[in-house]
Design an enzyme around this catalytic site. Structure first.
Site, short mmCIF file in Angstrom:
data_model
loop_
_atom_site.label_atom_id
_atom_site.label_comp_id
_atom_site.label_asym_id
_atom_site.label_seq_id
_atom_site.Cartn_x
_atom_site.Cartn_y
_atom_site.Cartn_z
N GLY A 152 0.81 -1.22 0.00
CA GLY A 152 0.00 0.00 0.00
C GLY A 152 0.84 1.27 0.00
O GLY A 152 0.39 2.32 -0.47
N GLU A 167 2.35 -8.30 -2.17
CA GLU A 167 1.09 -8.90 -1.69
C GLU A 167 0.95 -10.39 -1.99
O GLU A 167 0.41 -11.14 -1.18
CB GLU A 167 -0.10 -8.14 -2.29
CG GLU A 167 -0.38 -6.78 -1.65
CD GLU A 167 0.44 -5.64 -2.25
OE1 GLU A 167 1.40 -5.91 -3.00
OE2 GLU A 167 0.13 -4.47 -1.97
C1 LIG Z 1 9.24 -1.94 6.13
C2 LIG Z 1 10.36 -2.89 6.46
C3 LIG Z 1 11.22 -3.17 5.23
C4 LIG Z 1 11.23 -2.25 7.54
O1 LIG Z 1 12.23 -3.16 7.97
P1 LIG Z 1 13.06 -2.90 9.29
O2 LIG Z 1 13.60 -1.49 9.26
O3 LIG Z 1 14.03 -4.02 9.42
O4 LIG Z 1 11.99 -2.89 10.48
P2 LIG Z 1 11.27 -4.14 11.13
O5 LIG Z 1 10.91 -5.18 10.09
O6 LIG Z 1 12.06 -4.59 12.32
O7 LIG Z 1 9.91 -3.48 11.63
C5 LIG Z 1 9.84 -2.57 12.76
C6 LIG Z 1 8.48 -2.68 13.37
O8 LIG Z 1 7.51 -2.25 12.45
C7 LIG Z 1 6.51 -3.24 12.30
N1 LIG Z 1 5.99 -3.24 10.95
C8 LIG Z 1 6.68 -3.19 9.78
N2 LIG Z 1 5.86 -3.26 8.74
C9 LIG Z 1 4.61 -3.37 9.24
C10 LIG Z 1 3.33 -3.52 8.67
N3 LIG Z 1 3.17 -3.51 7.32
N4 LIG Z 1 2.28 -3.63 9.49
C11 LIG Z 1 2.42 -3.60 10.82
N5 LIG Z 1 3.61 -3.47 11.44
C12 LIG Z 1 4.69 -3.36 10.65
C13 LIG Z 1 7.25 -4.55 12.58
O9 LIG Z 1 6.36 -5.58 12.88
C14 LIG Z 1 8.13 -4.11 13.72
O10 LIG Z 1 7.37 -4.09 14.92
P3 LIG Z 1 7.89 -4.90 16.24
O11 LIG Z 1 8.16 -6.31 15.78
O12 LIG Z 1 9.15 -4.19 16.61
O13 LIG Z 1 6.78 -4.75 17.18
C15 LIG Z 1 9.81 -4.24 7.01
O14 LIG Z 1 9.25 -4.00 8.29
C16 LIG Z 1 8.79 -4.89 6.15
O15 LIG Z 1 9.12 -5.55 5.19
N6 LIG Z 1 7.49 -4.77 6.54
C17 LIG Z 1 6.40 -5.47 5.88
C18 LIG Z 1 6.05 -4.91 4.51
C19 LIG Z 1 4.81 -5.57 3.97
O16 LIG Z 1 4.80 -6.73 3.66
N7 LIG Z 1 3.70 -4.78 3.89
C20 LIG Z 1 2.38 -5.26 3.57
C21 LIG Z 1 2.13 -5.19 2.10
S1 LIG Z 1 0.57 -5.89 1.71
C22 LIG Z 1 -0.44 -4.53 1.35
O17 LIG Z 1 0.01 -3.41 1.50
C23 LIG Z 1 -1.83 -4.89 0.98
C24 LIG Z 1 -2.69 -3.91 0.15
C25 LIG Z 1 -2.72 -2.50 0.70
O18 LIG Z 1 -2.23 -3.83 -1.20
C26 LIG Z 1 -4.09 -4.50 0.06
C27 LIG Z 1 -4.63 -4.90 1.43
O19 LIG Z 1 -4.86 -4.00 2.27
O20 LIG Z 1 -4.75 -6.11 1.66
#
Ligand SMILES: CC(C)(COP(=O)([O-])OP(=O)([O-])OC[C@H]1O[C@@H](n2cnc3c(N)ncnc32)[C@H](O)[C@@H]1OP(=O)([O-])[O-])[C@@H](O)C(=O)NCCC(=O)NCCSC(=O)C[C@@](C)(O)CC(=O)[O-]
Length: 299
Positions: A150, A173
């Site tokens: 997103g 996704e």
């Molecule tokens: C962003 C990096 C690269 C940073 O990578 P990093 O700097 O290594 O940080 P991290 O991975 O250690 O994350 C730090 C904190 O942010 C949280 N966090 C991080 N991302 C999210 C998230 N999305 N939702 C909720 N919490 C999130 C994560 O869980 C963690 O919390 P803690 O474990 O310390 O409590 C990594 O965290 C990452 O890869 N995050 C996940 C990305 C991802 O897969 N996003 C979802 C895409 S799906 C989507 O957007 C669907 C959509 C919109 O098209 C349609 C629908 O709504 O279904």
């Protein structure tokens, strides 16, 4: 409540990622806090000659700017406020969080939702970004670090995307067994073509800012930490042009691309007509004749 503030060093995540900051990062850029649209979304107006530039800052560090309910409400409130602000000429969307633009859907919040809540949330993400895309003024996504799911879909709804070279972009996704649901399946292929979009969406592969530039997904790839400076330069350039003309150019391009060439040319004619009766058009001609810079007022 409007509060004067300075966002010189914390407006964007660029100076915080270990890269050498550019000169601009240490300038104090005076802005007016127009609106705290939510805990995690703040809207600023730049001041003086830049007062047509409005900036949204996403500030949810603990979740890497994931699009939870509060963040999404804040973004929609901000877009709505900007859509009725006659003084806004260009919008920059930034992150105040180090090394991330936006991590996409809030996956922790999602875990607590039933199917109908998920459906409503995804519909709300999609309509919020459609509203963003339809804003009359040009919009620029300023990306340092991750723009995922997103987060990238929000950037795709902007007119321009400017990235620092450490940026990573992906629609991951399918790796979560869903598909991009906030416009990604439609906007990515329209921007980069069907074949490349399919590969990126089927694999969820992360691409670098340089690769994103080479496929036409972004407008500029700057040295890491300098996306904000470049975006501000572009925003200032736009802000000095005739505001009605810029809005009409955006409308002509967006609406014209959805129809055939003949209808598109009709759209162009209609949009040109809107500029014909403006004082700014006459001011542009006077300024040319008098060899000075025009001073446009947006009417
Ligand atoms: C962003 C990096 C690269 C940073 O990578 P990093 O700097 O290594 O940080 P991290 O991975 O250690 O994350 C730090 C904190 O942010 C949280 N966090 C991080 N991302 C999210 C998230 N999305 N939702 C909720 N919490 C999130 C994560 O869980 C963690 O919390 P803690 O474990 O310390 O409590 C990594 O965290 C990452 O890869 N995050 C996940 C990305 C991802 O897969 N996003 C979802 C895409 S799906 C989507 O957007 C669907 C959509 C919109 O098209 C349609 C629908 O709504 O279904």
């Amino acid at each position: 409540m409007a509060v004067f503030s300075s966002i010189g060093k914390r407006f964007c995540n660029q100076a915080l990622n270990g890269s050498k900051p550019s000169r601009l990062h240490f300038q104090s850029i005076r802005t007016l806090l127009l609106q705290s649209a939510s805990e995690s979304v703040k809207v600023h107006r730049h001041s003086d000659a830049d007062s047509g530039i409005v900036q949204i800052n996403m500030e949810r560090p603990e979740a890497k700017n994931a699009l939870g309910k509060d963040m999404l409400r804040g973004l929609l409130n901000s877009f709505e406020a900007i859509s009725t602000d006659p003084a806004a000429n260009v919008l920059m969307i930034c992150s105040s969080v180090s090394r991330v633009f936006c991590a996409g859907a809030d996956l922790k919040e999602r875990l607590t939702m039933n199917v109908s809540e998920v459906r409503a949330t995804v519909n709300s993400l999609r309509s919020t970004f459609t509203f963003l895309e339809a804003l009359e003024i040009p919009t620029i996504a300023v990306i340092e670090g991750a723009a995922l799911g997103g987060g990238l879909e929000m950037a795709l709804s902007c007119d321009l995307r400017i990235c620092g070279e450490d940026a990573k972009l992906a629609l991951p996704e399918t790796g979560l067994a869903v598909i991009p649901g906030a416009g990604g399946t439609q906007r990515l292929p329209r921007l980069v073509g069907k074949s490349i979009a399919k590969e990126l969406i089927f694999t969820g592969r992360k691409i670098s800012a340089r690769d994103a530039l080479s496929i036409g997904l972004i407008n500029y790839c700057t040295p890491a930490g300098e996306a904000y400076s470049k975006a501000l330069e572009v925003a200032r350039d736009i802000n000095q042009k005739g505001p009605v003309a810029v809005r009409m150019a955006k409308r002509a391009i967006n609406e014209g691309l959805e129809v055939n060439m003949a209808s598109g040319l009709d759209v162009e004619e209609e949009c040109y007509e809107q500029t014909l009766h403006t004082n700014d058009r006459l001011e542009g001609l006077d300024a040319f004749a008098e060899k000075r810079k025009p001073l446009y007022k947006g009417n």
